[in-house]
Structure formats: structure tokens, C-alpha cells
Motif scaffolding. Structure first.
Motif, PDB file in Angstrom:
ATOM      1  N   UNK A   1      -6.020 -12.517   7.289  1.00 42.31           N
ATOM      2  CA  UNK A   1      -5.324 -13.804   7.281  1.00 42.31           C
ATOM      3  C   UNK A   1      -4.030 -13.721   6.479  1.00 42.31           C
ATOM      4  N   UNK A   2      -4.064 -12.997   5.387  1.00 45.14           N
ATOM      5  CA  UNK A   2      -2.847 -12.830   4.576  1.00 45.14           C
ATOM      6  C   UNK A   2      -1.818 -12.024   5.339  1.00 45.14           C
ATOM      7  N   UNK A   3      -2.254 -10.948   6.009  1.00 51.91           N
ATOM      8  CA  UNK A   3      -1.334 -10.100   6.769  1.00 51.91           C
ATOM      9  C   UNK A   3      -0.633 -10.890   7.870  1.00 51.91           C
ATOM     10  N   UNK A   4      -1.336 -11.806   8.513  1.00 53.67           N
ATOM     11  CA  UNK A   4      -0.737 -12.603   9.592  1.00 53.67           C
ATOM     12  C   UNK A   4       0.395 -13.487   9.091  1.00 53.67           C
TER      13      UNK A   4
ATOM     14  N   UNK B   1      -3.024  -5.201   5.326  1.00 55.12           N
ATOM     15  CA  UNK B   1      -1.570  -5.329   5.235  1.00 55.12           C
ATOM     16  C   UNK B   1      -0.820  -4.235   5.987  1.00 55.12           C
ATOM     17  N   UNK B   2      -1.523  -3.221   6.439  1.00 55.61           N
ATOM     18  CA  UNK B   2      -0.853  -2.210   7.255  1.00 55.61           C
ATOM     19  C   UNK B   2      -0.331  -2.805   8.564  1.00 55.61           C
TER      20      UNK B   2
ATOM     21  N   UNK C   1       8.185  -5.236   9.602  1.00 54.15           N
ATOM     22  CA  UNK C   1       7.869  -5.319   8.174  1.00 54.15           C
ATOM     23  C   UNK C   1       7.766  -3.956   7.525  1.00 54.15           C
ATOM     24  N   UNK C   2       7.568  -4.010   6.212  1.00 54.84           N
ATOM     25  CA  UNK C   2       7.465  -2.780   5.420  1.00 54.84           C
ATOM     26  C   UNK C   2       6.448  -3.005   4.315  1.00 54.84           C
ATOM     27  N   UNK C   3       5.601  -2.016   4.064  1.00 54.53           N
ATOM     28  CA  UNK C   3       4.574  -2.122   3.037  1.00 54.53           C
ATOM     29  C   UNK C   3       4.730  -0.994   2.024  1.00 54.53           C
TER      30      UNK C   3
END
Length: 378
Positions: free
Chosen positions: A75-78, A104-105, A112-114
């Protein structure tokens, strides 16, 4: 215009490790993940982070099972599609970190970038994981106010005020003489402290006059003459002394040792805002007061100091209290120092070792500055 880098961290009981990299990399937008057990800790971190222009958001994270952690991470990644995200993995359980890393990948599936970082406070370094792995030296980021805020406390009062500084300066020569020559005074400190305590605790003017069992001699007589010349007391050269007032009596009853430490702390070894003495702090959630004679923050580590003139029977109690305050106010990497004008019993020393409290007493008081320099160099 591109959005600022978003830092995602996990609230923990040792939030200084979260705050240090956020300060070092000037994080402008921060999400704090809070499990049910870490809501207050998250609130403490948010309080320490609040400043002009910084956005802080606290987000609930269900860590009750692997399934709920995976769902929460997804949910956070979305919500982070297209963002440059820095995930702080210093806090949280291993399962939480793994769930967040995997979730988060998805950020990197688009634009995006992690990046992932770990703050190693023991080694004073920040490790970056991923394709561009590196290690940065940890900067000296936290001041006294920030250290207390992130632990859930705020300053209610201290003795950095001008009036207290002036009082300490006026009798600095006496204070330094007592501390630097502590080894020579021996039991005289106990005799003087007993008389001073009687005068300080009494509400009668006549009790400002007290009597030794025998006239002070040698080094002790020199101290009495110096105190007499500075207007702190009157001494007839024999058994009788008269303290100038109750405040002076309190000074000789034990306050001088706190002022000795303050004089050494203000000698240029420490940065402004990184130390205080006679400190009173309140917890943010309960307003419970705690008092400590001195506290120092250097290279993101805290040092708590308790000063006692004698009171052998109370040494173990004071050492226990200091060990508790070390954890509450400074966290897991904090140090504690117990200073006593009188020798400390072997039993009390054993208790200090058990509680990870270091001791300077008697003739060792004059070694306070070398001891402090060594601690600052760690």
C-alpha cells in the motif's frame, strides 16, 4: 519541477539513529512508519523533525503478521509511484525491513528510484545499499535539544542563564581549588559538607554559624582563608565558621561540585548548545520531571553526569537513578559518569559496573577534563 527526495523511516525506541541521517541529508519530506507499539516513539521523532519547510507524515503500519506487513508495504509503494525514495532500515524488525524492501522495489518499475540506508551509530557511519553502495562518515548532527526531543523529553530549565553563570564565575577560584585539589582534602570535605548542610537546611539565621570539631589546618586552612577572602564565609582561624547565607551553605554542601563540572564544560571543549548543567527535563506525554546535574552531547552521543559530595549510603541509589536516566534521556549509546568528592565503596563500584556507569571520585576528580577529552575522542 521534480518532487524532493522522500525519506521513509521506521519509528523505533532508538530514534536518534533515524534522526541523524535525516538531519545529515537535509530531508525535506519524511514519512514515519509507526507500528501500534511505536506510536509515541513516532510522535517523538516527528517533534524533533518539525521545522520550517519540512513535511512530516506519520503512517500506521500493521506488523501483526507477515501477511499484514506485506499488505502495508504494498500500500505504501502504490503511493510512491515515480518518486525518489530513501528507505531507512535502521529501525523495525527484520521482517518489516524485508517486507518494505520487497514492496518498495515496485517504485523502480516506473520512473521512480529506491535507495536504502542504514545508520550505524556504533561505528559512526551511514551505509548505503544497492547499485551505488557506499559508506558516508556520520556527521556531528544532534544538539542537546534534539537528543532530548527524539527521546521524548524537553528542557524545562537549566543553569545556562546569566545569573547562574555570574555566581559560578564569582567563586570560580574556590571551586577550582576544591576540585583540582580534591585528593588533598580527604575527609575534610565530609566535615565541611555536614556543617554546610546543617546551615542550609535550617531556617534560623543563627545556624549559619557552625563549628568544626578541631581547627582546619594545612590545605584545608588555605581553602577556608580563600573562601573568607572571597566573602563566602567568615572564619576565625579556629573551629568557628559563618556562611554568608543559605545559598552559600548549599554551595559548600555539594553545589560546588556541580559548578566545578560546569566550569570545565564551559572551557571551550564543547560546541554551544551541546551541553547544560543543573538540567530539568519533562517527558512529552506525562510531564514527569527528571533532573540531572549535567548532560553533554557530542558526535550524536550523550553523556549524563551526576555529582555527589559524599553521602556514601546513598551512592548506590544515585548510581541506579543515573543508569535509568542514561537510557531514558540518551538512548542505547549514551554514557554515564558518577562524580563523588568522597571515595566510593567497593559495593557501589560493583553496582556502577553492573549498570555501565563510570566513576570518578576523591583524588580522581581533578582528572575530569582528561577523562572528558578521552570520551569526546571516542
Amino acid at each position: 519541477m521534480s518532487l524532493p527526495v522522500l525519506h521513509v523511516c521506521i519509528a523505533t525506541g532508538q530514534n536518534a539513529a533515524n534522526l541523524i541521517p535525516l538531519e545529515q541529508y537535509d530531508a525535506r519530506e519524511v514519512w514515519i512508519l509507526q507500528t501500534p507499539a511505536m506510536r509515541q516513539s513516532a510522535a517523538n521523532l516527528e517533534m524533533a523533525l518539525r521545522r520550517e519547510g519540512r513535511t512530516v507524515l506519520r503512517i500506521d503500519f500493521d506488523d501483526s503478521s507477515p501477511a499484514t506487513m506485506t499488505q502495508a508495504a504494498t500500500a505504501i509503494a502504490e503511493r510512491l509511484d515515480g518518486r525518489h525514495v530513501v528507505l531507512h532500515v535502521t529501525g523495525g524488525t527484520k521482517l518489516m525491513v524485508l517486507a518494505l524492501r520487497d514492496g518498495l522495489r515496485y517504485v523502480e518499475a516506473g520512473d521512480g528510484r529506491l535507495e536504502i540506508l542504514y545508520a550505524d551509530t556504533a561505528r559512526q557511519q551511514i551505509d548505503w545499499l544497492g547499485a551505488e553502495a557506499r559508506t558516508d562518515a556520520m556527521g556531528d548532527q544532534l544538539d542537546l535539544r534534539q537528543m532530548l526531543l527524539v527521546q521524548g523529553y524537553r528542557i524545562d530549565g537549566d543553569s545556562r542563564h546569566a545569573a547562574a553563570q555570574q555566581r559560578a564565575a564569582a567563586r570560580a577560584q574556590v571551586t577550582r581549588d576544591m576540585g583540582d585539589n580534591a585528593a588533598r582534602y580527604g575527609r575534610f570535605f565530609s566535615s565541611l559538607a555536614v556543617l554546610a548542610s546543617r546551615a542550609a537546611e535550617s531556617g534560623q539565621e543563627r545556624d549559619l554559624t557552625q563549628h568544626f570539631h578541631y581547627p582546619p589546618g594545612g590545605q584545608s586552612a588555605q581553602l577556608m582563608r580563600l573562601a573568607h577572602d572571597k566573602g563566602l564565609l567568615s572564619w576565625d582561624g579556629e573551629e568557628t565558621i559563618t556562611f554568608a547565607d543559605r545559598a552559600v551553605a548549599q554551595y559548600f554542601a555539594g553545589g560546588w561540585l556541580e559548578e566545578f563540572v560546569l566550569l570545565k564544560l564551559t572551557g571551550g571543549l564543547l560546541k554551544p548548545g551541546r551541553f547544560s548543567s543543573n538540567l530539568r527535563v519533562l517527558s512529552g506525554d506525562r510531564n514527569v520531571p527528571n533532573e540531572i546535574d549535567a548532560m553533554v552531547v557530542h558526535r550524536n552521543r550523550a553523556l549524563l553526569i551526576e555529582c555527589k559530595t559524599g553521602q556514601q549510603g546513598k551512592a548506590q541509589e544515585a548510581i541506579y537513578k543515573l543508569s535509568q536516566l542514561r537510557q531514558l534521556l540518551g538512548g542505547s549509546v549514551a554514557s554515564a559518569l558518577y562524580i563523588s568528592a568522597q571515595p566510593v565503596s567497593e559495593e557501589a563500584r560493583n553496582r556502577a559496573n553492573e549498570y555501565h556507569v563510570q566513576v570518578l571520585c576523591g583524588e580522581d576528580i581533578g582528572r575530569f577534563v582528561p577523562w572528558l577529552r578521552e570520551w569526546l575522542s571516542r
